[in-house]
Scaffold this motif. Structure first.
Motif, PDB file in Angstrom:
ATOM      1  N   TRP A 184     -18.262   3.212  -1.046  1.00  0.00           N
ATOM      2  CA  TRP A 184     -17.066   3.821  -1.670  1.00  0.00           C
ATOM      3  C   TRP A 184     -17.438   4.942  -2.630  1.00  0.00           C
ATOM      4  CZ3 TRP A 184     -13.139   2.949   1.176  1.00  0.00           C
ATOM      5  CH2 TRP A 184     -12.920   1.700   1.752  1.00  0.00           C
ATOM      6  N   GLU A 226     -15.621   3.604   7.891  1.00  0.00           N
ATOM      7  CA  GLU A 226     -14.741   2.723   7.112  1.00  0.00           C
ATOM      8  C   GLU A 226     -14.297   1.530   7.967  1.00  0.00           C
ATOM      9  OE1 GLU A 226     -11.216   4.694   5.717  1.00  0.00           O
ATOM     10  OE2 GLU A 226     -10.481   2.932   4.627  1.00  0.00           O
ATOM     11  N   LYS A 276      -3.257  -8.368  -3.721  1.00  0.00           N
ATOM     12  CA  LYS A 276      -4.173  -7.810  -2.705  1.00  0.00           C
ATOM     13  C   LYS A 276      -5.195  -8.824  -2.195  1.00  0.00           C
ATOM     14  CE  LYS A 276      -6.260  -3.551  -1.329  1.00  0.00           C
ATOM     15  NZ  LYS A 276      -5.989  -3.698   0.091  1.00  0.00           N
ATOM     16  N   TYR A 329      -0.278   3.738  -2.788  1.00  0.00           N
ATOM     17  CA  TYR A 329      -0.749   5.098  -2.488  1.00  0.00           C
ATOM     18  C   TYR A 329       0.339   6.138  -2.735  1.00  0.00           C
ATOM     19  CZ  TYR A 329      -5.174   3.389  -0.708  1.00  0.00           C
ATOM     20  OH  TYR A 329      -6.406   2.800  -0.615  1.00  0.00           O
ATOM     21  N   ILE A 331      -2.340  -1.384   6.254  1.00  0.00           N
ATOM     22  CA  ILE A 331      -2.689  -0.776   4.964  1.00  0.00           C
ATOM     23  C   ILE A 331      -2.548   0.741   5.059  1.00  0.00           C
ATOM     24  CG2 ILE A 331      -4.708  -0.212   3.518  1.00  0.00           C
ATOM     25  CD1 ILE A 331      -5.669  -3.089   3.868  1.00  0.00           C
ATOM     26  N   SER A 350     -14.837  -1.829   6.003  1.00  0.00           N
ATOM     27  CA  SER A 350     -13.783  -2.327   5.114  1.00  0.00           C
ATOM     28  C   SER A 350     -13.015  -3.510   5.719  1.00  0.00           C
ATOM     29  CB  SER A 350     -12.865  -1.175   4.714  1.00  0.00           C
ATOM     30  OG  SER A 350     -12.115  -1.540   3.606  1.00  0.00           O
ATOM     31  N   TYR A 385      -8.781  -2.656  -9.007  1.00  0.00           N
ATOM     32  CA  TYR A 385      -9.673  -3.429  -8.136  1.00  0.00           C
ATOM     33  C   TYR A 385     -10.507  -4.452  -8.904  1.00  0.00           C
ATOM     34  CZ  TYR A 385      -8.354  -0.510  -4.189  1.00  0.00           C
ATOM     35  OH  TYR A 385      -7.643   0.108  -3.195  1.00  0.00           O
ATOM     36  N   ASN A 416     -15.715   2.911  -6.608  1.00  0.00           N
ATOM     37  CA  ASN A 416     -14.732   3.911  -7.054  1.00  0.00           C
ATOM     38  C   ASN A 416     -15.172   4.560  -8.361  1.00  0.00           C
ATOM     39  OD1 ASN A 416     -12.227   4.177  -5.422  1.00  0.00           O
ATOM     40  ND2 ASN A 416     -12.299   1.962  -5.547  1.00  0.00           N
ATOM     41  N   TYR A 438      -5.690  -3.797   8.617  1.00  0.00           N
ATOM     42  CA  TYR A 438      -6.121  -2.552   7.973  1.00  0.00           C
ATOM     43  C   TYR A 438      -5.265  -1.374   8.430  1.00  0.00           C
ATOM     44  CZ  TYR A 438      -9.620  -0.215   5.187  1.00  0.00           C
ATOM     45  OH  TYR A 438     -10.251   0.456   4.172  1.00  0.00           O
ATOM     46  N   SER A 461     -15.811  -2.922  -4.754  1.00  0.00           N
ATOM     47  CA  SER A 461     -15.091  -1.707  -4.404  1.00  0.00           C
ATOM     48  C   SER A 461     -14.737  -0.920  -5.681  1.00  0.00           C
ATOM     49  CB  SER A 461     -13.845  -2.144  -3.631  1.00  0.00           C
ATOM     50  OG  SER A 461     -13.010  -1.109  -3.389  1.00  0.00           O
ATOM     51  N   PHE A 517     -13.338  -6.919  -3.886  1.00  0.00           N
ATOM     52  CA  PHE A 517     -12.664  -5.753  -4.468  1.00  0.00           C
ATOM     53  C   PHE A 517     -13.357  -5.270  -5.744  1.00  0.00           C
ATOM     54  CE2 PHE A 517      -9.190  -7.377  -1.755  1.00  0.00           C
ATOM     55  CZ  PHE A 517      -9.064  -6.243  -0.982  1.00  0.00           C
ATOM     56  N   ARG A 574       0.829  -1.217   0.000  1.00  0.00           N
ATOM     57  CA  ARG A 574       0.000   0.000   0.000  1.00  0.00           C
ATOM     58  C   ARG A 574       0.859   1.261   0.000  1.00  0.00           C
ATOM     59  NH1 ARG A 574      -4.872  -0.423  -2.092  1.00  0.00           N
ATOM     60  NH2 ARG A 574      -3.660  -1.867  -3.311  1.00  0.00           N
ATOM     61  N   GLN A 610     -20.953  -2.058  -0.404  1.00  0.00           N
ATOM     62  CA  GLN A 610     -19.730  -1.302  -0.663  1.00  0.00           C
ATOM     63  C   GLN A 610     -19.837  -0.323  -1.811  1.00  0.00           C
ATOM     64  OE1 GLN A 610     -15.541  -2.965  -0.742  1.00  0.00           O
ATOM     65  NE2 GLN A 610     -16.883  -4.585  -1.393  1.00  0.00           N
TER      66      GLN A 610
HETATM   67  N1  GLN Z   1      -8.196   1.787   1.558  1.00  0.00           N
HETATM   68  C1  GLN Z   1      -8.309   0.368   1.521  1.00  0.00           C
HETATM   69  C2  GLN Z   1      -7.159  -0.268   0.812  1.00  0.00           C
HETATM   70  O1  GLN Z   1      -6.432   0.338   0.095  1.00  0.00           O
HETATM   71  C3  GLN Z   1      -9.626  -0.086   0.934  1.00  0.00           C
HETATM   72  C4  GLN Z   1      -9.679   0.007  -0.518  1.00  0.00           C
HETATM   73  C5  GLN Z   1     -10.971  -0.445  -1.103  1.00  0.00           C
HETATM   74  O2  GLN Z   1     -11.486  -1.543  -0.855  1.00  0.00           O
HETATM   75  N2  GLN Z   1     -11.518   0.381  -1.907  1.00  0.00           N
HETATM   76  O3  GLN Z   1      -6.930  -1.426   0.943  1.00  0.00           O
END
Ligand code: GLN
Length: 522
Positions: free
Chosen positions: A315, A425, A149, A39, A178, A429, A72, A460, A175, A456, A453, A35, A311
């Protein structure tokens, strides 16, 4: 096994750490580094697109949106391949290698695009070679996340018996890993980009992922049999002369990378792929549940699907963070604190900060409540998460309504929004990851994690559409009428807040029904 049983899978080597199997530490740090890279790279991506490749805001947003949806979608592939062939161990290693390759590729920056105005029209010249390297690198990351993931999350669940009360707490700690990765990734890669350039920022993401790979290689023995393929003999069977099934899988994976390389350049079909994948996976899961599962497992699988669908709403609203909330913070929030103006982008780390600080409390809370038999069930936690999400928006809307100047909404309201979004969250999550591992039939946990996912990804994707509804008129990136901009945001957020609370209330009403079909699993 009783509801309060407290046992790890008997064959696990390595003993315990802080009351959890030691493998949790490996999952924590592997995923933390993954992560960190994800990120960290994502924090730079929009700037790389707009400032290095000089794409317009609209095209850059399209590339960014396609990328964050595709990452995802691929966990379904990684999950199914691990269930049927590779097992989670090899799948995680494959994912990590693809990720190191992808992030390293991103570090190959090449020359910056140039823009010239010819007869009043802007013409941008980009070196096609480096642009292709960029798309190819994204494709490696997309495939790598797919393999890593879902399967690292499955491995967390594999260490606990189905009714072990430590499971939700374990996922909450996971988490935290993460978000530790996400917090430091954005800061370190952002800092390196700012002072040394993009290739340093992206390179750091690659180095982080390499650490993740090393952590997993060193610690994978702690999972015992759980990392191994279900049928190792199938992997050794030849498919073509000299190529056994295992190598065939690796070759197909590389072919998949090439497909995503092209898809990143033909992005209009990503929404269609997402919708198609959702329909196909729902059909596959329901067929599997009816054809292969005994009645209790069948019902649990269907409940898992229903819970996963929550979800999409969650999200789609939560992910306003990086888009509309980010812009609203920039345009309408008074960010001056003790004479120092905090950049809007810095508010992106508030959520990760709250997760890191609150996750241990939630982990202890779930365990403490479970001891007294008071722990809310998974469907209740999901319903509460939607209510908290809605409340977060309504706090901000209230704060905006009492601001005397549309550019001066007090910072406390945006912080309160993030606080409620974070507690929400934490109720959906990590709990959802845990739920997926306990409600899924054991042979298809990886596939089900992929479906988690996938939902998810849908959330998104929808979040982009909602963010677009908040758009305001701008000149050179500055809003022309801050009061109108604020009114736009508060309109959309009021609707979002009430819809989310209403959905949470309906979800509370159906808790007994879902619990009935979970057959004793909470
Ligand atoms: N923020 C979490 C992660 O990166 C959840 C991401 C998600 O499921 N959208 O794992």
């Amino acid at each position: 096994m009783t509801e309060t049983a407290h046992a790890t899978t008997p064959s696990l080597p390595g003993g315990e750490f802080l009351g959890h199997p030691k493998g949790l530490v490996i999952c924590f740090f592997t995923e933390m580094w993954e992560r960190f890279s994800y990120y960290g790279m994502r924090a730079l991506l929009i700037f790389y697109l707009t400032q290095h490749f000089l794409f317009s805001d609209e095209i850059a947003a399209g590339i960014y949106g396609a990328y964050i949806s595709l990452v995802y979608i691929t966990p379904v592939i990684g999950g199914v391949v691990a269930d049927r062939y590779l097992g989670p161990g090899k799948a995680v290693i494959l994912g990590a290698l693809l990720l190191v390759a992808g992030h390293s590729g991103m570090a190959i920056e090449g020359s910056q695009a140039t823009e010239v105005i010819i007869n009043g029209t802007s013409v941008v010249e980009r070196d096609p070679f480096y642009l292709q390297i960029f798309y190819l690198s994204l494709a490696f990351v997309i495939m790598g996340v797919g393999f890593l993931k879902a399967n690292i999350s499955t491995l967390v669940g594999s260490m606990y018996e189905r009714r072990d009360p430590r499971r939700d707490g374990a996922f909450t700690l996971f988490y935290m890993g993460i978000n530790t990765g996400s917090f430091f990734g954005a800061i370190i890669c952002g800092f390196l980009m700012q002072y040394y350039g993009f290739s340093w920022g992206f390179g750091a993401a690659g180095v982080g992922m390499l650490f993740g790979l090393l952590v997993f290689l060193r610690g994978q023995h702690l999972f015992g049999e759980a990392t191994k393929p279900n049928h190792p003999e199938i992997l050794k069977q030849p498919v073509l002369p000299g190529i056994n099934r295992e190598w065939w899988i690796y070759l197909l994976t590389l072919a998949g990378v090439l497909v995503f390389w092209q898809l990143m350049q033909y992005r209009a079909i990503v929404g269609g792929i997402l919708a198609g994948s959702l329909i196909i996976m729902t059909f596959i899961v329901i067929s599997y549940a009816f054809a292969k599962c005994e009645p209790h497992d069948r019902n649990r699988m269907i409940v898992a699907l229903v819970l996963m669908s929550y979800q999409i709403l969650f999200w789609s609203l939560f992910e306003q963070t990086g888009s509309s909330l980010n812009l609203m913070t920039d345009r309408n929030v008074d960010r001056l604190i003790f004479g120092f103006e905090i950049p809007a982008a810095a508010f992106q780390s508030v959520n990760a900060f709250f997760i890191i600080t609150l996750a241990p409390l939630f982990s202890m809370l779930w365990i403490g409540l479970a001891r007294r038999g008071w722990e809310p069930s998974t469907p209740t936690k999901f319903a509460l998460s939607l209510i908290q999400l809605g409340l977060g928006f309504l706090f901000l809307v209230y704060g905006a309504s009492i601001a005397t100047d549309p550019t001066q909404v007090a910072v406390i309201w945006i912080v309160l929004l993030y606080l409620f979004h974070t507690t929400g969250e934490l109720c959906i999550s990590p709990v959802g990851l845990s739920m997926t591992t306990k409600l899924s039939a054991p042979k298809v946990v990886g596939m089900m994690m992929g479906c988690w996912f996938l939902a998810s990804a849908a959330g998104n994707y929808v979040s982009g559409t909602i963010a677009a509804m908040t758009g305001s008129d701008t000149i050179a990136g500055e809003v022309t009428d801050p009061a109108a901009a604020l009114a736009n945001y508060t309109d959309v957020y009021t609707t979002a807040g009430w819809y989310s609370i209403a959905a949470g209330a309906i979800a509370l009403l159906v808790v007994p029904l879902l619990r009935h079909f979970m057959h004793g699993i909470k």
